[in-house]
Structure formats: C-alpha cells, structure tokens
Scaffold this active site. Structure first.
Site, short mmCIF file in Angstrom:
data_model
loop_
_atom_site.label_atom_id
_atom_site.label_comp_id
_atom_site.label_asym_id
_atom_site.label_seq_id
_atom_site.Cartn_x
_atom_site.Cartn_y
_atom_site.Cartn_z
N LYS A 1 2.50 -8.70 11.85
CA LYS A 1 3.21 -7.79 12.76
C LYS A 1 4.25 -8.52 13.63
CE LYS A 1 -0.61 -4.46 12.88
NZ LYS A 1 -1.41 -3.55 13.74
N TYR B 1 2.36 4.71 8.97
CA TYR B 1 1.22 5.03 9.85
C TYR B 1 0.99 6.53 10.00
CZ TYR B 1 0.38 0.21 11.41
OH TYR B 1 0.03 -1.13 11.48
N ASN C 1 -1.59 -6.71 17.76
CA ASN C 1 -2.75 -7.44 17.24
C ASN C 1 -2.46 -8.22 15.96
OD1 ASN C 1 -2.66 -5.27 15.54
ND2 ASN C 1 -4.74 -4.57 15.89
N HIS D 1 -2.18 -6.48 10.02
CA HIS D 1 -2.75 -5.24 9.48
C HIS D 1 -3.36 -5.55 8.13
CE1 HIS D 1 -3.03 -1.17 7.83
NE2 HIS D 1 -2.53 -1.70 6.73
N GLU E 1 -0.65 1.72 0.24
CA GLU E 1 0.14 0.84 1.11
C GLU E 1 0.93 -0.18 0.29
OE1 GLU E 1 -2.79 1.39 4.98
OE2 GLU E 1 -2.69 -0.58 4.02
P1 GTP Z 1 -4.99 -1.84 10.97
O1 GTP Z 1 -5.45 -2.91 10.04
O2 GTP Z 1 -3.68 -2.18 11.64
O3 GTP Z 1 -5.02 -0.44 10.40
O4 GTP Z 1 -6.03 -1.89 12.15
P2 GTP Z 1 -7.43 -1.22 12.21
O5 GTP Z 1 -7.78 -0.50 10.96
O6 GTP Z 1 -8.32 -2.31 12.70
O7 GTP Z 1 -7.20 -0.18 13.37
P3 GTP Z 1 -6.83 1.38 13.32
O8 GTP Z 1 -6.56 1.80 11.91
O9 GTP Z 1 -7.85 2.10 14.12
O10 GTP Z 1 -5.49 1.40 14.14
C1 GTP Z 1 -4.28 1.06 13.50
C2 GTP Z 1 -3.42 0.25 14.43
O11 GTP Z 1 -3.05 1.04 15.52
C3 GTP Z 1 -4.09 -0.99 15.05
O12 GTP Z 1 -4.02 -2.13 14.27
C4 GTP Z 1 -3.30 -1.15 16.32
O13 GTP Z 1 -2.12 -1.89 16.06
C5 GTP Z 1 -2.93 0.25 16.69
N1 GTP Z 1 -3.80 0.75 17.72
C6 GTP Z 1 -5.11 1.14 17.62
N2 GTP Z 1 -5.59 1.53 18.79
C7 GTP Z 1 -4.57 1.39 19.69
C8 GTP Z 1 -4.42 1.66 21.09
O14 GTP Z 1 -5.35 2.07 21.77
N3 GTP Z 1 -3.19 1.39 21.63
C9 GTP Z 1 -2.14 0.93 20.88
N4 GTP Z 1 -0.95 0.70 21.48
N5 GTP Z 1 -2.24 0.69 19.58
C10 GTP Z 1 -3.43 0.91 18.99
MG MG Z 2 -6.55 0.94 9.95
#
Ligand code: GTP
Ligand code: MG
Length: 138
Positions: free
Chosen positions: A9, A49, A112, A115, A126
């Site tokens: 990212k 997304y 973070n 992904h 994806e």
């Molecule tokens: P990915 O591998 O990126 O999909 O992460 P994940 O599967 O561990 O998390 P999830 O699918 O729940 O969320 C997707 C992405 O949304 C995360 O990786 C974060 O970058 C973002 N995200 C999730 N929760 C938050 C939040 O509370 N605030 C913000 N700003 N971004 C968030």
């Molecule tokens: Mg995810």
C-alpha cells in the site's frame, strides 16, 4: 499449489519498504509470479474495494489507496492465501503478532502497509482485476 493477490500500500511504498516487504513474503515461502507498480485512480480503488462500500471508512480507504503508488503482485506457494495472511498479521497493527509485516511496518488500521486476498474466490477476482494471464509467469 495456490495463488493469491497481494498489494503493497501507499504508506509502505512512500517509506521505500517494497523490498523489505517482498523479502518477508519470500522468506515466508511465497514466490512472486507477477508484479507491477500502479498509482490507482479513485475509480479503480472504489472498484477494487467495492465489497466495503457500505462501511463507514470506505471514503477514507479509497482516498488513501489512491494517494500514491502501490505494488500489486500475484504470489504462489503452498496454501498461499492463508500463508500470506499469516505473514501480514492482523488488520490492526495493535493486534498484529511479533514478526509480521503489519507489526513491523503498519502505521494504523487504515495505513496498514499490505493487502492480501482472504479466500480462493476473492483471490481469483482480485488477480483478474489487476493482471492479464500473460503477465503472470508461474
Ligand atoms: P485487507 O487484506 O486489506 O482486505 O485487510 P483485512 O482483510 O485484514 O481487513 P478488512 O477486509 O476488514 O478491511 C479492508 C481494509 O480496509 C483494511 O486493510 C484497512 O486498510 C481498511 N480498514 C479496515 N478497517 C478500517 C478502519 O476502521 N479505518 C480505516 N481508515 N480503514 C480501515
Ligand atoms: Mg479483507
């Protein structure tokens, strides 16, 4: 042998962490079989997304993901999907285990660093979103 989709990212490319992150993925047993650097548009980020579009952080997520370059990759290996998520660590760096990418590098739950696909169907979708078959050299 399984394939998964991975993305480095903008918070990580900005800090010149591409090589360090790829090293952790390779050391974890995964092989990079496709890779390119892309600065995605807001529209591309929204499409990628789309499953999160009802979530309160969607606007922030799209803004961040289109704020700078990312590196999109296809990774291959034994149980690549689960393995990649292990190496990445928990979504929120505060919960990420020692030695994971997010523990080392992530700045917040939003910024973070990486992904990774969460299941075989999302991995296929994806990969197809960013790569044509001819760009993937397994
Ligand atoms: P990915 O591998 O990126 O999909 O992460 P994940 O599967 O561990 O998390 P999830 O699918 O729940 O969320 C997707 C992405 O949304 C995360 O990786 C974060 O970058 C973002 N995200 C999730 N929760 C938050 C939040 O509370 N605030 C913000 N700003 N971004 C968030
Ligand atoms: Mg995810």
């Amino acid at each position: 042998i399984e394939r998964t989709f991975s993305m480095i990212k903008p918070d990580a490319t900005r800090r010149n962490l591409t090589g360090a992150i790829v090293k952790m993925l390779e050391d974890g047993g995964l092989t990079v079989i496709a890779s390119k650097r892309v600065w995605m548009s807001r529209r591309e980020a929204e499409g990628f997304y789309a499953v999160h579009k009802e979530r309160p952080f969607f606007g922030e997520l799209v803004e961040f993901m289109s704020s700078g370059p990312t590196v999109v990759q296809v990774l291959q290996g034994e149980n690549a999907i689960a393995r990649n998520r292990e190496i990445m660590g928990a979504t929120n760096p505060a919960d990420a285990a020692e030695g994971t990418i997010r523990k080392e590098f992530a700045q917040s739950i939003g910024e973070n660093s990486v992904h990774g696909s969460d299941a075989p169907d999302t991995a296929s979708e994806e990969i197809a979103y960013w790569f044509s078959e001819t760009e993937i050299v397994g």
